[in-house]
Design a protein around this motif. Structure first.
Motif, short mmCIF file in Angstrom:
data_model
loop_
_atom_site.label_atom_id
_atom_site.label_comp_id
_atom_site.label_asym_id
_atom_site.label_seq_id
_atom_site.Cartn_x
_atom_site.Cartn_y
_atom_site.Cartn_z
N LEU A 44 0.84 -1.20 0.00
CA LEU A 44 0.00 0.00 0.00
C LEU A 44 0.88 1.24 0.00
N ASP A 45 0.44 2.28 -0.71
CA ASP A 45 1.20 3.53 -0.70
C ASP A 45 0.84 4.33 0.55
N THR A 46 1.52 5.45 0.73
CA THR A 46 1.35 6.25 1.94
C THR A 46 -0.08 6.72 2.13
N GLU A 47 -0.67 7.26 1.06
CA GLU A 47 -2.03 7.81 1.19
C GLU A 47 -3.04 6.73 1.58
N THR A 48 -2.86 5.53 1.04
CA THR A 48 -3.79 4.45 1.39
C THR A 48 -3.61 4.05 2.84
N TRP A 49 -2.35 3.96 3.31
CA TRP A 49 -2.14 3.62 4.72
C TRP A 49 -2.72 4.71 5.63
N VAL A 277 -8.64 -3.60 1.65
CA VAL A 277 -9.06 -2.22 1.89
C VAL A 277 -9.03 -1.38 0.63
N ARG A 278 -8.39 -1.86 -0.42
CA ARG A 278 -8.46 -1.15 -1.69
C ARG A 278 -9.86 -1.24 -2.30
N ASP A 279 -10.61 -2.28 -1.91
CA ASP A 279 -11.89 -2.57 -2.55
C ASP A 279 -13.09 -2.29 -1.66
N ARG A 280 -12.89 -2.27 -0.34
CA ARG A 280 -14.02 -2.11 0.57
C ARG A 280 -13.56 -1.40 1.84
N PRO A 281 -14.36 -0.51 2.41
CA PRO A 281 -13.98 0.17 3.64
C PRO A 281 -13.73 -0.82 4.78
N LEU A 282 -12.87 -0.43 5.68
CA LEU A 282 -12.48 -1.30 6.77
C LEU A 282 -13.68 -1.71 7.63
N ALA A 283 -14.59 -0.78 7.88
CA ALA A 283 -15.76 -1.09 8.71
C ALA A 283 -16.62 -2.17 8.06
#
Length: 370
Positions: A44-49, A277-283
Motif C-alpha cells: 500500500l502507498d502512503t495515502e492508502t495507509w 481495503v483497496r476494494d471495501r472500507p475497513l468497517a
C-alpha cells in the motif's frame, strides 16, 4: 436478523496490526509470515495507509502495532506514526532494531511513538546471529539501549524452539540487563516458515519441563519490574490456545498489500475468502465480510466444541491450526484432547527429530528469504 441487528452483536476492534511491509533484514526460520511474501511493488502507498489509519480509528481501534517484516524499511513510517498518534491511538513499533538510529527513534518519538517491541533470537551472540541469518545481535543490544535512554517502554520478544530453549535462563537474564519492561517468551506457533521448519523447531518434552521452574522463578523475581509472558507450546497441551480472544472479536490485521485478516496467520486458511481495503472500507470488512463472520461466536461450532464447557474459554482453538492439520477450519483444534483428530498431533510429537544438524549440533533449518 437484519444487518443492523447483526452489527449490534459485534464489538468494535481494540487493536490493529499494521503490517507495513514484508521486507526484512533477518531470515528467521520460525517466521510466521506467509511463505509467499508480499513484494515491495504490491505494498500500500502512503495515502492508502493514512486512510486505513483514519478508518481504523473511526471503527474504534485504540492500539496500532506497526510491524512487518521490518517497518523501518518504510520511509513514510514517521508520517504514519504521526497520523495514528494524532488520532489518539497508542502506537507500538515492532522491529528488529537493526536500522534504529538515535535520529530515527527521536523523530518517531517526536511524532508520537509510545512503545518499542524488539525481537531477540537468543542470549548468546553466535547462536542469535545464526538464527537471524545476519550479524544482528550486537546491533539489537544497541537498539535496546537507545530505546531505554530515550525513555520509551521496551518489550523484548523471543520465539522459543528446540534451538534456543536451553538458553532460557540466560535469555531472561539478558532481558533484565536490557531493562525490558515486558518480556514475551513465546514457543513457536507453526505458520508460514515456522510450519515448514516444524520438525526442527519443535521443543522436546525435556526442554519444556526444564523451562517451567525457570519461568516461574523469574516471574516472581521480576514482579513489579518486568512483566513476563510465557506462551506455551500448545502441541504438548491438553487444550488449545484461545483464538485471538475469539475470531474477529478484538483484533484485525492489515497486510502489506491491504488484505484484511481476522488473525495474522489467516492466510493459512486457503479456503477463506479475504477482502482488501483497496476494494471495501475497513468497517464493512470488520462487520459484514464472510471472512470475519466465518468463526465469530459459537454458531459455527460442531461437537465436541458446541457442547463443551470450554467453548467460551478457548473458542474451539486456533482456526488456522485446525485447517493446517485437518484441512477443515471449522474442526476442533487437534491440539485439544477432546478432538477426534488429536492423533494427528500425537503422531507429530512422536516423530523422530530431523537428523541434519550444523557444526554446533543445532537443527538444520530452511532459512526464510528476504
Amino acid at each position: 436478523m437484519d444487518v443492523t441487528e447483526k452489527r449490534a452483536e459485534v464489538a468494535p476492534p481494540l487493536g490493529m496490526l499494521a503490517e507495513l511491509t514484508h521486507r526484512c533484514p533477518l531470515h528467521c526460520p520460525y517466521c510466521s509470515n506467509p511463505v509467499e511474501l508480499v513484494g515491495r511493488e504490491r505494498e500500500l502507498d502512503t495515502e492508502t495507509w493514512l486512510s486505513v489509519l483514519d478508518q481504523a480509528r473511526e471503527l474504534g481501534v485504540l492500539q496500532v502495532h506497526m510491524s512487518g517484516g521490518e517497518p523501518l524499511a518504510r520511509p513514510d513510517l514517521p508520517e504514519l506514526v504521526e497520523r495514528a498518534a494524532g488520532l489518539g491511538c497508542y502506537v507500538n513499533l515492532v522491529t528488529s532494531g537493526l536500522a534504529l538510529t538515535e535520529q530515527r527513534l527521536s523523530g518517531l518519538l517526536d511524532r508520537g511513538l509510545a512503545h518499542v517491541q524488539l525481537s531477540m533470537q537468543a542470549a548468546e551472540e553466535g547462536l542469535a546471529n545464526r538464527l537471524a541469518g545476519a550479524k544482528a545481535h550486537e546491533r539489537k543490544l544497541a537498539a535496546a539501549e537507545l530505546v531505554k535512554r530515550l525513555g520509551l517502554p521496551l518489550s523484548m520478544n523471543v520465539v522459543l524452539h528446540r534451538g534456543n530453549h536451553d538458553q532460557l535462563a540466560d535469555i531472561i537474564d539478558l532481558a533484565e540487563r536490557m531493562g525490558a519492561d515486558r518480556l514475551e517468551l513465546a514457543n513457536t506457533q507453526f505458520y508460514g516458515w515456522a510450519m515448514r521448519n516444524r520438525g526442527a523447531l519443535m521443543p522436546t518434552r525435556e526442554q519444556l519441563a526444564a523451562a517451567e521452574p525457570v519461568v516461574r522463578e523469574a516471574a516472581e523475581r521480576l514482579r513489579g519490574r518486568t512483566e513476563l509472558v510465557y506462551v506455551l507450546s500448545d502441541y504438548y497441551e491438553s487444550y488449545p490456545k484461545p483464538c485471538m480472544s475469539g475470531w474477529g472479536s478484538q483484533q484485525l490485521t492489515v497486510s502489506p498489500d491491504g488484505t484484511v485478516l481476522p488473525c495474522p496467520a489467516a492466510t493459512a486458511i486457503t479456503t477463506l475468502p479475504l477482502e482488501n481495503v483497496r476494494d471495501r472500507p475497513l468497517a464493512g470488512i470488520w462487520y459484514d465480510s464472510e471472512s470475519f463472520n466465518a468463526y465469530r461466536g459459537e454458531d459455527w461450532m460442531r461437537d465436541p466444541c458446541r457442547t463443551c464447557e470450554r467453548r467460551s474459554i478457548d473458542f474451539g482453538g486456533c482456526r488456522c491450526q485446525a485447517f493446517q492439520l485437518t484441512g477443515d477450519a471449522a474442526a476442533t483444534d487437534p491440539v485439544c484432547s477432546r478432538s477426534p483428530d488429536r492423533g494427528v498431533v500425537d503422531a507429530l510429537l512422536e516423530a523422530p527429530a530431523p537428523r541434519e544438524a550444523d557444526a554446533d549440533g543445532l537443527p538444520a533449518f530452511v532459512m526464510r528469504g528476504p
